[in-house]
Design a protein around this motif. Sequence first.
Motif, PDB file in Angstrom:
ATOM      1  N   UNK A  96       0.847  -1.190   0.000  1.00 14.26           N
ATOM      2  CA  UNK A  96       0.000   0.000   0.000  1.00 14.26           C
ATOM      3  C   UNK A  96       0.882   1.240   0.000  1.00 14.26           C
ATOM      4  N   UNK A  97       0.501   2.213  -0.830  1.00 11.84           N
ATOM      5  CA  UNK A  97       1.238   3.484  -0.878  1.00 11.84           C
ATOM      6  C   UNK A  97       0.238   4.592  -0.567  1.00 11.84           C
ATOM      7  N   UNK A  98       0.620   5.487   0.336  1.00  7.87           N
ATOM      8  CA  UNK A  98      -0.234   6.643   0.607  1.00  7.87           C
ATOM      9  C   UNK A  98       0.267   7.809  -0.219  1.00  7.87           C
ATOM     10  N   UNK A  99      -0.635   8.361  -1.010  1.00  6.37           N
ATOM     11  CA  UNK A  99      -0.262   9.487  -1.869  1.00  6.37           C
ATOM     12  C   UNK A  99      -0.894  10.763  -1.356  1.00  6.37           C
ATOM     13  N   UNK A 100      -0.112  11.828  -1.412  1.00  5.10           N
ATOM     14  CA  UNK A 100      -0.698  13.155  -1.225  1.00  5.10           C
ATOM     15  C   UNK A 100      -0.545  13.841  -2.566  1.00  5.10           C
ATOM     16  N   UNK A 101      -1.640  13.949  -3.298  1.00  2.17           N
ATOM     17  CA  UNK A 101      -1.535  14.512  -4.651  1.00  2.17           C
ATOM     18  C   UNK A 101      -2.273  15.829  -4.764  1.00  2.17           C
ATOM     19  N   UNK A 102      -1.730  16.688  -5.629  1.00  2.00           N
ATOM     20  CA  UNK A 102      -2.341  17.986  -5.855  1.00  2.00           C
ATOM     21  C   UNK A 102      -3.582  17.810  -6.730  1.00  2.00           C
ATOM     22  N   UNK A 103      -4.730  18.215  -6.205  1.00  2.00           N
ATOM     23  CA  UNK A 103      -5.954  18.160  -7.002  1.00  2.00           C
ATOM     24  C   UNK A 103      -6.467  19.577  -7.207  1.00  2.00           C
ATOM     25  N   UNK A 104      -6.776  19.874  -8.446  1.00  2.00           N
ATOM     26  CA  UNK A 104      -7.265  21.222  -8.795  1.00  2.00           C
ATOM     27  C   UNK A 104      -8.075  21.100 -10.072  1.00  2.00           C
ATOM     28  N   UNK A 129      -3.566  19.553  -1.613  1.00  2.00           N
ATOM     29  CA  UNK A 129      -3.099  18.174  -1.575  1.00  2.00           C
ATOM     30  C   UNK A 129      -4.216  17.306  -1.008  1.00  2.00           C
ATOM     31  N   UNK A 130      -4.511  16.178  -1.689  1.00  2.00           N
ATOM     32  CA  UNK A 130      -5.546  15.254  -1.220  1.00  2.00           C
ATOM     33  C   UNK A 130      -4.882  13.906  -0.980  1.00  2.00           C
ATOM     34  N   UNK A 131      -5.248  13.256   0.106  1.00  2.00           N
ATOM     35  CA  UNK A 131      -4.598  12.002   0.471  1.00  2.00           C
ATOM     36  C   UNK A 131      -5.399  10.800  -0.041  1.00  2.00           C
ATOM     37  N   UNK A 132      -4.702   9.843  -0.658  1.00  2.00           N
ATOM     38  CA  UNK A 132      -5.323   8.591  -1.120  1.00  2.00           C
ATOM     39  C   UNK A 132      -4.404   7.447  -0.725  1.00  2.00           C
ATOM     40  N   UNK A 133      -5.012   6.283  -0.458  1.00  2.00           N
ATOM     41  CA  UNK A 133      -4.176   5.101  -0.280  1.00  2.00           C
ATOM     42  C   UNK A 133      -4.406   4.177  -1.470  1.00  2.00           C
ATOM     43  N   UNK A 134      -3.317   3.834  -2.163  1.00  2.00           N
ATOM     44  CA  UNK A 134      -3.408   2.941  -3.314  1.00  2.00           C
ATOM     45  C   UNK A 134      -3.051   1.540  -2.839  1.00  2.00           C
ATOM     46  N   UNK A 135      -3.940   0.577  -3.092  1.00  2.00           N
ATOM     47  CA  UNK A 135      -3.644  -0.793  -2.681  1.00  2.00           C
ATOM     48  C   UNK A 135      -3.221  -1.617  -3.894  1.00  2.00           C
ATOM     49  N   UNK A 136      -2.598  -2.743  -3.636  1.00  3.33           N
ATOM     50  CA  UNK A 136      -2.226  -3.668  -4.716  1.00  3.33           C
ATOM     51  C   UNK A 136      -1.066  -3.181  -5.576  1.00  3.33           C
ATOM     52  N   UNK A 137      -0.211  -2.336  -5.009  1.00  5.28           N
ATOM     53  CA  UNK A 137       0.945  -1.863  -5.778  1.00  5.28           C
ATOM     54  C   UNK A 137       2.033  -2.941  -5.726  1.00  5.28           C
ATOM     55  N   UNK A 138       2.631  -3.255  -6.886  1.00  2.02           N
ATOM     56  CA  UNK A 138       3.726  -4.234  -6.911  1.00  2.02           C
ATOM     57  C   UNK A 138       5.011  -3.547  -7.361  1.00  2.02           C
ATOM     58  N   UNK A 144      11.446   1.240  -5.795  1.00  3.61           N
ATOM     59  CA  UNK A 144      12.081   2.323  -5.051  1.00  3.61           C
ATOM     60  C   UNK A 144      11.380   2.565  -3.705  1.00  3.61           C
ATOM     61  N   UNK A 145      10.122   2.073  -3.598  1.00  2.00           N
ATOM     62  CA  UNK A 145       9.323   2.383  -2.400  1.00  2.00           C
ATOM     63  C   UNK A 145       8.993   1.106  -1.644  1.00  2.00           C
ATOM     64  N   UNK A 146       8.569   1.305  -0.368  1.00  2.00           N
ATOM     65  CA  UNK A 146       8.158   0.127   0.385  1.00  2.00           C
ATOM     66  C   UNK A 146       6.746   0.338   0.943  1.00  2.00           C
ATOM     67  N   UNK A 147       6.145  -0.758   1.391  1.00  2.00           N
ATOM     68  CA  UNK A 147       4.789  -0.725   1.904  1.00  2.00           C
ATOM     69  C   UNK A 147       4.631   0.367   2.965  1.00  2.00           C
ATOM     70  N   UNK A 148       3.581   1.171   2.824  1.00  2.00           N
ATOM     71  CA  UNK A 148       3.303   2.188   3.842  1.00  2.00           C
ATOM     72  C   UNK A 148       3.946   3.544   3.581  1.00  2.00           C
ATOM     73  N   UNK A 149       4.779   3.638   2.539  1.00  2.00           N
ATOM     74  CA  UNK A 149       5.421   4.938   2.237  1.00  2.00           C
ATOM     75  C   UNK A 149       4.382   6.005   1.906  1.00  2.00           C
ATOM     76  N   UNK A 150       4.702   7.229   2.302  1.00  2.00           N
ATOM     77  CA  UNK A 150       3.854   8.377   1.956  1.00  2.00           C
ATOM     78  C   UNK A 150       4.591   9.198   0.913  1.00  2.00           C
TER      79      UNK A 150
END
Lengths: 248, 244
Positions: A2-10, A19-28, A90-96
Amino acid sequence: MNITLKVWRQKNAAAPGALVEYTVSGVVPEMSFLEMLDTLNEQLIAKGEDPLAFDSDCREGICGMCNLMIDGQAHGPDKEATTCQLHMRRYKDGDVVTVEPFRAKGFPLVKDLVVDRSAFDRIQAAGGFVSTHTGGAGEANAILIPHDMAEKAMDAASCIGCGACVAACPNASAMLFVAAKVSQYALLPQGQPEREKRVLAMREAMDKEGFGHCTNEYECEAACPKGIKLSNIARLNREFLRATLLTE
Amino acid sequence: MEANCASKRSCRIFEFLESSIGKKIMVAAAGILLCGFLVTHLAGNLLMFVGGPAFDHYAEALVHNPLLPVAELGLLALFLLHIVLSIRATLANRAARPEGYQVYKGKGARTPGSRTMAVTGLLILAFIIVHVATFKYDVGGLKGQVAGQEESLFAHVLGWFANPWYALFYVLAVGGVGFHLSHGVQSALQTFGVNHPRYTPALKRLGLAFAVLIFVGFASLPVYFGFFHKADLACCAPVEGGSK
Ligand code: HEM
Ligand code: SF4
Ligand code: FES
C-alpha cells in the motif's frame, strides 16, 4: 503493498487546489510510478470519483510528457530518469509520497498534475531550427564534423523538452532547455548561418514567457533526465554575448 | 521596443541590458570588479598589523590623492549597478514561480552560499552603510576619544573595534561577504561563459579559497584589535606604535 499518496488536485486553473490524500492498494514493485497512478485511477473510478489527471505518452523516457514533482524532486529520486522510468521497487509498503505539478509562471496549470508547456514550443519556434531546403538525403561525408563536436551536439540534442529543469530550478529558469536547443545548432556547421539570429530570438522568447534568471544553482543539471550539462548554459551565455556584439 | 531607441545598435544594447542574460552578465561583472576593490581595501587594512603610523600614513596618502573622489564615484556606481540589477533579478525570479511547492527538496546541488545570496547581499549592504557612516563620516562621534589621538584614523578604528558588539557585527558581515563570494566567484565565471571540463573544477576551488581568504583577512582585524589587543576608550593609548 500500500502506498499513501498526497496529490495535488485542482479542477482548473481558476479553482483553488490542495493536496488530497489517497491510499493505493495492490501496488507491486514491478509497476512504474505511472502504472501506480493508473491503479489509483482504477480505484477512484470504481468508487465513482473523478480520476486524477496527469500527462504521459511514450512511457519509455523519450517524449518528455510525464512531468511530476515527486517528494519535492522533479521526476522523482532517480538520477537521469523520467517519471515513467521510476519504478515502485524504489518504495516500500506504507510509504507516503507527495506528488505535485511542475510549478512555473511559464507552465500554467491545466488540471490536477497537468501543466501547459507550450511556452517551450514557442521558444523553439522562435529560432530552434535551420532554414535550409535539405532535398534528398545528402552524402554523409559531404560536411565534415569533428567527432567531439558531433558528440557534444548530440548530447545537447538529447533534451526531450520535459521541463524538469524549470521545475527544479529555484528561479524557475528555462536556461538549461534553451541552452540545449541553442547548443545543438551552434556546434554544427548547419547551424552557423543563423547562429546569431537564433540565440537572440530564443532568448527574447524565453524572457517573454516569464521564466526566471539563472543563478547557477546547478539544480537543473541534477534534475535533467537526459544529463544535459550546465556547460551548455555557459555556451548560451557566450553565444548571447557574441551575438549582441556581432549583430549589426 | 524598436520605437524608442535611436539606432539598431542602441536597441541591441538596450535589449542586452533588459534581457535576463545581459542583466546577469552585468551583475557578475560588477561583482568581480567589487572583488578587485576588496583586495585593495584588504591590503590597506592589513597595514594595521604593521602599526599605527604605517596605517595612518597610508590613510593620509589616500585621502589626499586628488583621484580619490573619482574612484569613490566609480565604486558607488559599481555597487548601485550590482545592487539594483541583482534585486530586480531576485524579484523577477520570485515572480517566475507564483505558486510554490508544498514539498521542495531538489537534488542537493545548491550550496549554503548559493541559497543565501539575497540575504548575504542585504547584510553586506547594511554593513556598508554602518561602516561608511562610522569610519568615514564619524557618525557616533568616536573620533579623538582615544586619549591624545585626535587625528589618527588608526585610533579611531581601534575605538570602534573596542566595542564588542561593533566588532562582532563586523565579523558577521565579512562572514556574509565570504558566503556571498563562495557562490559568487564561480557563478560569475559561469555567467561569463567560462566553463571547461578541465579547468572549471580548479576555478571553483580557487573561488572558494578566495572567499575564505577575504573572510579571514577582513575578520582578523576586529578579532585581534577587538578581543585580544583592545584599545582603552578615553583613557590611555591603545597599542605600541598607535600614536603618530
Ligand atoms: C563587496 C561587495 C560585493 C561583492 C564583491 C559581490 C559579488 C558578487 C558576485 C561575484 C556575484 C555573482 C554574480 C553571478 O552570479 O553571476 C554576486 C551576486 C549577487 N549579489 Fe553581490 N556582491 C557584493 C555586494 C552585494 C550587495 C550589497 C548586494 C545586495 C543588496 C548583493 C546582492 C547580490 C545578489 C542578490 C546576487 C545574486 C545574483 C545571482 O545569484 O545571480 N551583492 N555578488
Ligand atoms: S534540459 Fe533536461 S530537464 Fe530541461 S527540458 Fe531538456 S531534458 Fe528536460
Ligand atoms: S511518458 Fe514519455 S518520457 Fe515519460
